[in-house]
Design an enzyme around this catalytic site. Structure first.
Site, PDB file in Angstrom:
ATOM      1  N   CYS A 122      -6.160   8.764  -3.847  1.00 40.13           N
ATOM      2  CA  CYS A 122      -6.632   9.256  -2.560  1.00 40.13           C
ATOM      3  C   CYS A 122      -7.212   8.047  -1.832  1.00 40.13           C
ATOM      4  O   CYS A 122      -6.839   6.911  -2.122  1.00 40.13           O
ATOM      5  CB  CYS A 122      -7.647  10.380  -2.736  1.00 40.13           C
ATOM      6  SG  CYS A 122      -9.143   9.909  -3.605  1.00 40.13           S
ATOM      7  N   GLN A 123      -8.115   8.266  -0.920  1.00 35.31           N
ATOM      8  CA  GLN A 123      -8.645   7.138  -0.163  1.00 35.31           C
ATOM      9  C   GLN A 123      -9.580   6.272  -1.008  1.00 35.31           C
ATOM     10  O   GLN A 123      -9.504   5.060  -0.979  1.00 35.31           O
ATOM     11  CB  GLN A 123      -9.367   7.628   1.103  1.00 35.31           C
ATOM     12  CG  GLN A 123      -9.663   6.544   2.109  1.00 35.31           C
ATOM     13  CD  GLN A 123      -8.398   5.895   2.685  1.00 35.31           C
ATOM     14  OE1 GLN A 123      -7.343   6.490   2.738  1.00 35.31           O
ATOM     15  NE2 GLN A 123      -8.514   4.649   3.088  1.00 35.31           N
TER      16      GLN A 123
END
Length: 126
Positions: free
Chosen positions: A88-89
């Site tokens: 994810c980020q």
């Protein structure tokens, strides 16, 4: 004074819960450096668990977008017999996705250390 002890007790319980959850997660989720991730993700299922707008702005080449918010409904898209590489980020949503997959019987779960913002490999933008 009693209120302070109650607050302190709650704080200890919350921290203890977090530590226990983190230790349990380390048993089923491998956190890999960019180099380790790069070496293995081509032979695995590479899943970006960010939201579609984040995915469109840039993602690891070859990744599929299955947002963590949709993962329960889209489990049939993830094969349990192949390694799963998640990112994810920054790592928190990938850990949540791994927790859900682990509960559903998936075993070879890996996440990118530091998430997409720490990725230094090939990127594709839509």
């Amino acid at each position: 004074m009693t209120g302070l002890w109650i607050l302190l007790g709650l704080l200890v319980v919350i921290i203890g819960y977090g530590v226990i959850k983190y230790m349990a997660q380390r048993r089923y989720l491998k956190t890999l450096t960019s180099e380790q991730f790069r070496q293995g993700y081509r032979k695995a299922q590479l899943i970006d668990v960010r939201e579609p707008n984040e995915f469109k702005s840039g993602h690891i080449l070859g990744a599929r977008n299955i947002p963590v918010t949709q993962l329960k409904q889209r489990l049939q898209e993830v094969r349990p017999d192949k390694p799963v590489y998640l990112y994810c980020q920054n790592g928190s949503r990938a850990a949540r996705a791994a927790s859900l997959l682990h509960k559903k019987g998936y075993s070879d779960l890996n996440q990118l250390q530091g998430g997409f913002k720490k990725w230094d490999g090939k990127v594709k933008s839509s």
